[in-house]
Design a protein around this motif. Sequence first.
Motif, PDB file in Angstrom:
ATOM      1  N   GLU A 202       3.365  -3.485  -5.184  1.00  0.00           N
ATOM      2  CA  GLU A 202       4.300  -3.930  -4.142  1.00  0.00           C
ATOM      3  C   GLU A 202       5.662  -4.274  -4.723  1.00  0.00           C
ATOM      4  N   MET A 203       5.660  -4.807  -5.932  1.00  0.00           N
ATOM      5  CA  MET A 203       6.925  -5.198  -6.565  1.00  0.00           C
ATOM      6  C   MET A 203       7.750  -3.989  -6.975  1.00  0.00           C
ATOM      7  N   ILE A 204       7.057  -2.915  -7.350  1.00  0.00           N
ATOM      8  CA  ILE A 204       7.742  -1.809  -8.010  1.00  0.00           C
ATOM      9  C   ILE A 204       7.977  -0.594  -7.107  1.00  0.00           C
ATOM     10  N   CYS A 205       7.052  -0.346  -6.176  1.00  0.00           N
ATOM     11  CA  CYS A 205       7.031   0.973  -5.526  1.00  0.00           C
ATOM     12  C   CYS A 205       7.473   0.977  -4.072  1.00  0.00           C
ATOM     13  N   GLU A 206       7.828   2.167  -3.607  1.00  0.00           N
ATOM     14  CA  GLU A 206       8.206   2.351  -2.209  1.00  0.00           C
ATOM     15  C   GLU A 206       7.021   2.820  -1.378  1.00  0.00           C
ATOM     16  N   GLU A 207       6.158   3.556  -2.045  1.00  0.00           N
ATOM     17  CA  GLU A 207       5.003   4.125  -1.372  1.00  0.00           C
ATOM     18  C   GLU A 207       3.840   4.097  -2.337  1.00  0.00           C
ATOM     19  N   ALA A 208       2.621   4.070  -1.827  1.00  0.00           N
ATOM     20  CA  ALA A 208       1.497   4.098  -2.752  1.00  0.00           C
ATOM     21  C   ALA A 208       0.419   5.043  -2.267  1.00  0.00           C
ATOM     22  N   ILE A 209      -0.105   5.778  -3.233  1.00  0.00           N
ATOM     23  CA  ILE A 209      -1.241   6.646  -2.974  1.00  0.00           C
ATOM     24  C   ILE A 209      -2.459   5.832  -3.368  1.00  0.00           C
ATOM     25  N   VAL A 210      -3.369   5.649  -2.437  1.00  0.00           N
ATOM     26  CA  VAL A 210      -4.492   4.764  -2.714  1.00  0.00           C
ATOM     27  C   VAL A 210      -5.764   5.574  -2.928  1.00  0.00           C
ATOM     28  N   LEU A 211      -6.393   5.290  -4.050  1.00  0.00           N
ATOM     29  CA  LEU A 211      -7.556   6.040  -4.483  1.00  0.00           C
ATOM     30  C   LEU A 211      -8.762   5.107  -4.561  1.00  0.00           C
ATOM     31  N   ASP A 212      -9.906   5.574  -4.111  1.00  0.00           N
ATOM     32  CA  ASP A 212     -11.135   4.811  -4.307  1.00  0.00           C
ATOM     33  C   ASP A 212     -12.269   5.795  -4.507  1.00  0.00           C
ATOM     34  N   LYS A 213     -13.082   5.575  -5.499  1.00  0.00           N
ATOM     35  CA  LYS A 213     -14.201   6.456  -5.842  1.00  0.00           C
ATOM     36  C   LYS A 213     -13.771   7.920  -5.916  1.00  0.00           C
ATOM     37  N   GLY A 214     -12.594   8.143  -6.506  1.00  0.00           N
ATOM     38  CA  GLY A 214     -12.126   9.504  -6.725  1.00  0.00           C
ATOM     39  C   GLY A 214     -11.513  10.176  -5.518  1.00  0.00           C
ATOM     40  N   LYS A 215     -11.492   9.462  -4.386  1.00  0.00           N
ATOM     41  CA  LYS A 215     -10.976  10.071  -3.157  1.00  0.00           C
ATOM     42  C   LYS A 215      -9.719   9.374  -2.670  1.00  0.00           C
ATOM     43  N   LEU A 216      -8.861  10.140  -2.005  1.00  0.00           N
ATOM     44  CA  LEU A 216      -7.673   9.567  -1.394  1.00  0.00           C
ATOM     45  C   LEU A 216      -8.099   8.707  -0.207  1.00  0.00           C
ATOM     46  N   VAL A 217      -7.672   7.439  -0.217  1.00  0.00           N
ATOM     47  CA  VAL A 217      -8.029   6.552   0.886  1.00  0.00           C
ATOM     48  C   VAL A 217      -6.893   6.511   1.890  1.00  0.00           C
ATOM     49  N   ASP A 218      -5.665   6.469   1.369  1.00  0.00           N
ATOM     50  CA  ASP A 218      -4.518   6.260   2.245  1.00  0.00           C
ATOM     51  C   ASP A 218      -3.237   6.473   1.454  1.00  0.00           C
ATOM     52  N   VAL A 219      -2.168   6.743   2.175  1.00  0.00           N
ATOM     53  CA  VAL A 219      -0.840   6.681   1.559  1.00  0.00           C
ATOM     54  C   VAL A 219      -0.114   5.593   2.332  1.00  0.00           C
ATOM     55  N   ILE A 220       0.285   4.538   1.638  1.00  0.00           N
ATOM     56  CA  ILE A 220       0.894   3.422   2.354  1.00  0.00           C
ATOM     57  C   ILE A 220       2.366   3.268   1.996  1.00  0.00           C
ATOM     58  N   LYS A 221       3.156   2.898   2.978  1.00  0.00           N
ATOM     59  CA  LYS A 221       4.569   2.595   2.754  1.00  0.00           C
ATOM     60  C   LYS A 221       4.680   1.114   2.422  1.00  0.00           C
ATOM     61  N   ILE A 222       5.556   0.831   1.477  1.00  0.00           N
ATOM     62  CA  ILE A 222       5.740  -0.556   1.078  1.00  0.00           C
ATOM     63  C   ILE A 222       7.153  -0.963   1.430  1.00  0.00           C
ATOM     64  N   LYS A 223       7.280  -2.175   1.938  1.00  0.00           N
ATOM     65  CA  LYS A 223       8.613  -2.656   2.313  1.00  0.00           C
ATOM     66  C   LYS A 223       9.536  -2.639   1.113  1.00  0.00           C
ATOM     67  N   ASP A 224      10.818  -2.395   1.368  1.00  0.00           N
ATOM     68  CA  ASP A 224      11.812  -2.491   0.305  1.00  0.00           C
ATOM     69  C   ASP A 224      11.843  -3.955  -0.149  1.00  0.00           C
ATOM     70  N   ASP A 225      11.634  -4.157  -1.426  1.00  0.00           N
ATOM     71  CA  ASP A 225      11.519  -5.558  -1.858  1.00  0.00           C
ATOM     72  C   ASP A 225      12.840  -6.103  -2.385  1.00  0.00           C
ATOM     73  N   SER A 226      13.941  -5.411  -2.115  1.00  0.00           N
ATOM     74  CA  SER A 226      15.218  -5.904  -2.634  1.00  0.00           C
ATOM     75  C   SER A 226      15.533  -7.271  -2.043  1.00  0.00           C
ATOM     76  N   THR A 227      14.943  -7.575  -0.886  1.00  0.00           N
ATOM     77  CA  THR A 227      15.178  -8.889  -0.307  1.00  0.00           C
ATOM     78  C   THR A 227      13.942  -9.779  -0.472  1.00  0.00           C
ATOM     79  N   GLU A 228      13.096  -9.424  -1.450  1.00  0.00           N
ATOM     80  CA  GLU A 228      11.900 -10.225  -1.729  1.00  0.00           C
ATOM     81  C   GLU A 228      11.098 -10.521  -0.462  1.00  0.00           C
ATOM     82  N   PRO A 229      10.304  -9.588  -0.013  1.00  0.00           N
ATOM     83  CA  PRO A 229       9.523  -9.786   1.204  1.00  0.00           C
ATOM     84  C   PRO A 229       8.406 -10.799   0.958  1.00  0.00           C
ATOM     85  N   SER A 230       7.703 -11.135   2.022  1.00  0.00           N
ATOM     86  CA  SER A 230       6.617 -12.079   1.836  1.00  0.00           C
ATOM     87  C   SER A 230       5.527 -11.421   0.995  1.00  0.00           C
TER      88      SER A 230
END
Length: 308
Positions: A202-230
């Motif tokens: 969350e601190m570093i990325c804009e988007e994340a590819i989420v993997l579990d047990k070798g499979k794609l679970v989700d691609v999630i968008k992460i808030k821009d943290d330039s304003t330090e989100p919750s």
Amino acid sequence: MYVNTTSPLKVQNLTKRIKNATLVDHLSFELDPGKIYGFLGPNGAGKTTTIRMITGLISITEGEVFINGYDIKKSPQKALSHLGVIVENPSAYGYLSGYENLQQSARLSLKSISSTRMKEIIKLVDLEHAIHNKVKTYSLGMRQRLGIAQALLHEPSILILDEPTNGLDPAGIRQLRDNLKQVARDENTTILVSSHLLQEIEMICEEAIVLDKGKLVDVIKIKDDSTEPSKMVSLLIEVSNVGKALDVLSSFQVVQSTENAIELLVEQEQVPNVVYKLAENRVDMYEMKRKAVSLEDHFLTLTAKGSN
Ligand SMILES: Nc1ncnc2c1ncn2[C@@H]1O[C@H](COP(=O)(O)OP(=O)(O)O)[C@@H](O)[C@H]1O
Ligand SMILES: [Mg+2]
């Protein structure tokens, strides 16, 4: 073999089987230029195995990897010329200076590296002050930045880092984040950062590819943290009366409770509120600890997707 694409990294049905085990299972994703992506999954999810296939370090059972359009299996040299990678811990010769290590990497590169490029890259990773010191005197964060410099010398389109925050303190993680943001911006390099910690991604990325047990679970968008989100924090609270505490804190997300303690997942700003509620309702609190939010513990709760 080459496919016409603007994507610096395209993975299609990527699969790794070893004996009866499927470590990576028909994984597909595609990255856009100049963005920072997380590669997120609990320990054992298959992140390192995927990265090793992408970088040609291990064979691919099934599927394709294209780096800047070049197939890693069929045109490995071309593909690798567009890739920078740091697997596990950055390794450098401790008895050489940072500069000498960079020169060594430059000599091994297929592309000729100018001294202007050397200067530029040293500046980019904030190592100007220490570049002529021996690497054995470097902190872990500095070694890591040197590793990033080595991986970026040949101006790859994509930089992959496997669990780069391991062992770094919060200040080190923040600096890594700032360095990576600058790399993505100044060099238009796409960056893929693996981690098992949601908070760090969350601190570093804009988007994340989420993997579990070798499979794609989700691609999630992460808030821009330039304003330090919750930020979500996990609190472990030891109390006199768990039943009462659960009542009082019913508006918060309870992860688990034991005989004398409860674990909550709350937004950072809500932490004082938790303390206040307990005090207001006279629930004695003996200890309150913050835990890093790990994927294993909380990702599935957060996305409310279930573990299927
Ligand atoms: N050479 C191997 N042979 C058999 N199993 C392996 C091998 N390498 C890794 N594994 C297993 O594959 C799974 C994925 O591992 P890995 O890619 O290292 O996950 P991650 O990097 O996400 O923690 C784990 O269950 C691990 O034990
Ligand atoms: Mg790993």
